[in-house]
Design a protein around this motif. Structure first.
Motif, PDB file in Angstrom:
ATOM      1  N   ARG A  84      34.339  41.521  40.072  1.00  0.00           N
ATOM      2  CA  ARG A  84      35.671  41.430  39.375  1.00  0.00           C
ATOM      3  C   ARG A  84      36.268  40.232  40.148  1.00  0.00           C
ATOM      4  NH1 ARG A  84      33.407  43.644  35.972  1.00  0.00           N
ATOM      5  NH2 ARG A  84      33.420  45.814  35.550  1.00  0.00           N
ATOM      6  N   LEU A  85      36.189  40.086  41.513  1.00  0.00           N
ATOM      7  CA  LEU A  85      36.559  39.037  42.149  1.00  0.00           C
ATOM      8  C   LEU A  85      35.844  37.838  42.691  1.00  0.00           C
ATOM      9  CD1 LEU A  85      39.595  38.046  43.426  1.00  0.00           C
ATOM     10  CD2 LEU A  85      38.951  39.106  45.500  1.00  0.00           C
ATOM     11  N   PHE A  86      36.094  36.920  42.296  1.00  0.00           N
ATOM     12  CA  PHE A  86      35.004  35.413  42.490  1.00  0.00           C
ATOM     13  C   PHE A  86      36.007  34.332  43.056  1.00  0.00           C
ATOM     14  CE2 PHE A  86      33.380  31.288  40.773  1.00  0.00           C
ATOM     15  CZ  PHE A  86      32.307  31.311  41.448  1.00  0.00           C
ATOM     16  N   SER A  87      35.419  34.025  44.191  1.00  0.00           N
ATOM     17  CA  SER A  87      36.389  32.868  44.882  1.00  0.00           C
ATOM     18  C   SER A  87      35.419  31.589  45.021  1.00  0.00           C
ATOM     19  CB  SER A  87      36.827  33.321  46.313  1.00  0.00           C
ATOM     20  OG  SER A  87      37.771  34.496  46.007  1.00  0.00           O
ATOM     21  N   TRP A  88      35.664  30.601  44.934  1.00  0.00           N
ATOM     22  CA  TRP A  88      35.308  29.131  45.085  1.00  0.00           C
ATOM     23  C   TRP A  88      36.249  28.130  45.252  1.00  0.00           C
ATOM     24  CZ3 TRP A  88      31.063  26.960  41.387  1.00  0.00           C
ATOM     25  CH2 TRP A  88      30.090  25.901  41.977  1.00  0.00           C
ATOM     26  N   LYS A  89      35.766  27.302  46.369  1.00  0.00           N
ATOM     27  CA  LYS A  89      36.791  26.185  46.821  1.00  0.00           C
ATOM     28  C   LYS A  89      37.931  26.572  46.876  1.00  0.00           C
ATOM     29  CE  LYS A  89      33.978  22.265  45.082  1.00  0.00           C
ATOM     30  NZ  LYS A  89      33.988  21.074  44.247  1.00  0.00           N
ATOM     31  N   GLY A  90      38.507  27.949  47.321  1.00  0.00           N
ATOM     32  CA  GLY A  90      39.739  28.378  47.513  1.00  0.00           C
ATOM     33  C   GLY A  90      40.409  28.792  46.371  1.00  0.00           C
ATOM     34  N   ILE A  91      39.691  29.102  45.534  1.00  0.00           N
ATOM     35  CA  ILE A  91      40.330  29.483  44.213  1.00  0.00           C
ATOM     36  C   ILE A  91      39.927  30.663  43.784  1.00  0.00           C
ATOM     37  CG2 ILE A  91      40.733  28.841  41.621  1.00  0.00           C
ATOM     38  CD1 ILE A  91      39.810  26.060  42.509  1.00  0.00           C
ATOM     39  N   ASN A  92      40.811  31.746  43.673  1.00  0.00           N
ATOM     40  CA  ASN A  92      40.422  33.129  43.185  1.00  0.00           C
ATOM     41  C   ASN A  92      40.536  33.385  41.789  1.00  0.00           C
ATOM     42  OD1 ASN A  92      40.223  33.901  46.105  1.00  0.00           O
ATOM     43  ND2 ASN A  92      42.703  33.905  46.003  1.00  0.00           N
ATOM     44  N   PHE A  93      39.335  33.798  41.107  1.00  0.00           N
ATOM     45  CA  PHE A  93      39.127  34.285  39.569  1.00  0.00           C
ATOM     46  C   PHE A  93      39.116  35.761  39.673  1.00  0.00           C
ATOM     47  CE2 PHE A  93      37.687  30.054  40.058  1.00  0.00           C
ATOM     48  CZ  PHE A  93      38.324  29.377  38.990  1.00  0.00           C
ATOM     49  N   VAL A  94      39.971  36.671  38.983  1.00  0.00           N
ATOM     50  CA  VAL A  94      39.933  37.740  38.703  1.00  0.00           C
ATOM     51  C   VAL A  94      39.229  38.098  37.182  1.00  0.00           C
ATOM     52  CG1 VAL A  94      40.792  40.259  38.606  1.00  0.00           C
ATOM     53  CG2 VAL A  94      41.611  38.422  40.271  1.00  0.00           C
ATOM     54  N   MET A  95      38.192  38.688  37.154  1.00  0.00           N
ATOM     55  CA  MET A  95      37.231  39.165  36.073  1.00  0.00           C
ATOM     56  C   MET A  95      37.458  40.455  35.418  1.00  0.00           C
ATOM     57  SD  MET A  95      34.215  36.510  36.216  1.00  0.00           S
ATOM     58  CE  MET A  95      33.752  37.084  37.907  1.00  0.00           C
ATOM     59  N   VAL A  96      38.512  40.684  34.546  1.00  0.00           N
ATOM     60  CA  VAL A  96      38.715  41.981  34.252  1.00  0.00           C
ATOM     61  C   VAL A  96      38.005  42.621  32.747  1.00  0.00           C
ATOM     62  CG1 VAL A  96      40.586  43.533  33.213  1.00  0.00           C
ATOM     63  CG2 VAL A  96      41.067  41.721  35.143  1.00  0.00           C
ATOM     64  N   ASN A  97      37.576  43.739  33.209  1.00  0.00           N
ATOM     65  CA  ASN A  97      37.121  44.514  31.645  1.00  0.00           C
ATOM     66  C   ASN A  97      38.202  44.996  30.995  1.00  0.00           C
ATOM     67  OD1 ASN A  97      35.720  45.997  29.798  1.00  0.00           O
ATOM     68  ND2 ASN A  97      34.765  47.603  31.440  1.00  0.00           N
ATOM     69  N   SER A  98      38.678  44.032  30.047  1.00  0.00           N
ATOM     70  CA  SER A  98      40.031  44.721  29.429  1.00  0.00           C
ATOM     71  C   SER A  98      39.839  45.711  28.457  1.00  0.00           C
ATOM     72  CB  SER A  98      40.576  43.264  28.851  1.00  0.00           C
ATOM     73  OG  SER A  98      39.513  42.817  27.939  1.00  0.00           O
ATOM     74  N   VAL A  99      38.446  46.076  28.085  1.00  0.00           N
ATOM     75  CA  VAL A  99      38.225  47.232  27.321  1.00  0.00           C
ATOM     76  C   VAL A  99      38.617  48.266  27.866  1.00  0.00           C
ATOM     77  CG1 VAL A  99      36.389  48.115  25.707  1.00  0.00           C
ATOM     78  CG2 VAL A  99      36.585  45.631  25.982  1.00  0.00           C
ATOM     79  N   ALA A 100      38.320  48.262  29.412  1.00  0.00           N
ATOM     80  CA  ALA A 100      38.648  49.824  30.039  1.00  0.00           C
ATOM     81  C   ALA A 100      39.843  50.030  30.165  1.00  0.00           C
ATOM     82  CB  ALA A 100      37.760  49.613  31.274  1.00  0.00           C
ATOM     83  N   LEU A 101      40.868  49.186  29.793  1.00  0.00           N
ATOM     84  CA  LEU A 101      42.420  49.288  30.136  1.00  0.00           C
ATOM     85  C   LEU A 101      43.198  49.995  29.161  1.00  0.00           C
ATOM     86  CD1 LEU A 101      43.294  45.684  31.653  1.00  0.00           C
ATOM     87  CD2 LEU A 101      42.419  47.811  32.882  1.00  0.00           C
TER      88      LEU A 101
END
Length: 404
Positions: free
Chosen positions: A182-199
């Protein structure tokens, strides 16, 4: 009589030569048109796309402005057709288009990471195990990439079903193929990938687990901000963040399939926005967009600097809360749009710049084919006229000798 035979022999040779030349011309034209419409046009169009430049100030260090820029590509809603609703010819056409577009973009633009924002498959919500396996093989062939390019995917409602269809089996099947982080970080940049169907917010087990994951990510990001002095509370920092694995303090980029709540696309504009007659149609919460409650939670928990979503198949730019921008990415499939596109993002830990890269329009390809067909007809009529002239001349000579 010998003269007549010799004349007709030369005439037959001439007609055969003309027919062969006509056939070669037709083959050459057909080959050239196919080569252009099914291969070269992708290079011609995507070659015009350029990575946006991140705006820098005099206070930015040289290392931040040059070395840490991440080139990220965002696309959505590929909707690979399945065995139930997908006609073989439609599948062949659409998959070839997306494969050529993606492979050409990889070769020309050289992204470092590619994000697909859900609805990779069209029938994942009900496909059998064998059909799912077949679809995955086709996806991996179409979206193959070199090892140095990372491919990240979030789940969409066509991949695992809407909330009332979603179950643990479909989610695990999806996550077995695509990395579930769910949390992917690269080159100091944070990406949060959400399963929006489950919200959905109804307290179901899957929804509760998804919210717990997001709260844990929120905790990590907040502790990282505190440790880096972005939240000035030393006592709080030393108490509840003591055993937390810290991330870089960069505000995250939120990636999901469903857009955050908005009433409609009435405020959206641009050549790839929804058609004017559809923009004022109200969106249904938890179906077209996330609910207001879920949207507020995501913004409050994660405090993103940018939100990217899919699902609507059309482009839209919105501002949420205290000016947090959201960009809805149009569908990557020509089955859903006449003018598909994808987003190119140049990103650093503190800044970003986005640009849109349009793919060849379906109308352009069809017009090219129609024009080529008309040109072939003209060539055939002209050449048939030339073939008819010596044939008529031969008939006149034959009548003349018969009367003599």
């Amino acid at each position: 009589m010998a003269t007549i035979r010799f004349g007709f022999g030369r005439l037959n040779f001439y007609l055969l030569k003309r027919r062969s030349f006509l056939l070669l011309k037709l083959i050459a034209v057909v080959f050239a048109v196919l080569l252009f419409c099914e291969f070269l046009i992708y290079y011609l169009v995507i070659f015009q796309c350029n990575w946006p430049k991140v705006k820098t100030s005099a206070y930015d260090s040289e290392q931040e402005t040059h070395e840490t820029v991440l080139k990220a590509m965002f696309l959505a809603d590929t909707h690979l057709l399945g065995e139930v609703r997908g006609h073989w010819l439609d599948k062949l056409r659409r998959e070839w288009q997306m494969e050529r577009a993606f492979q050409t973009a990889l070769w020309l633009l050289q992204p470092e990471v590619v994000f697909i924002l859900g609805d990779i498959f069209d029938e994942g919500k009900w496909s059998s195990s064998q059909a799912w396996a077949d679809d995955v093989v086709r996806f991996q062939k179409m979206f193959r990439h070199p090892p140095h390019v990372q491919l990240k995917v979030v789940a969409g409602n066509h991949d695992i079903g809407f909330h009332y269809q979603m179950d643990t089996y479909r989610i695990k099947r999806f996550e077995k193929v695509f990395n579930p982080e769910r949390l992917f970080s690269w080159k100091g940049i944070n990406f949060v990938m959400v399963n929006s169907v489950a919200l959905e917010g109804d307290g179901c087990n899957i929804c509760s687990e998804a919210e717990a994951e997001l709260m844990e990510i929120s905790h990590k990001l907040n502790c990282s901000r505190e440790v880096n002095g972005l939240i000035p509370d030393q006592k709080q920092r030393s108490s509840h963040c003591e055993n937390t694995q810290l991330q870089l303090a960069s505000a995250p980029v939120l990636l999901q399939h469903f857009p955050l709540y908005r009433r409609s696309d009435a405020n959206c504009s641009g050549e790839d926005a929804a058609p004017p007659e559809e923009r004022s149609i109200p969106f249904k919460e938890r179906y077209d967009v996330l609910s207001q409650e879920a949207s507020q939670k995501l913004l409050w928990w994660l405090q993103p600097r940018l939100v990217l979503s899919g699902h609507t198949h059309s482009a839209c730019e919105m501002l949420h809360g205290a000016g947090i921008p959201e960009l809805s990415v149009p569908s990557f499939s020509w089955r859903n749009r006449n003018n598909p596109s994808f987003i190119m993002g140049s990103m650093t830990p503190t800044k970003y710049a986005l640009a849109k890269c349009y793919l060849p329009q379906e109308d352009t390809v069809l017009i090219t084919y129609c024009g080529a067909a008309g040109f072939l007809v003209v060539i055939m009529l002209v050449d048939l006229g030339l073939l008819a002239s010596p044939f008529l001349l031969g008939c006149k000579l034959l009548r003349k000798f018969k009367t003599v």
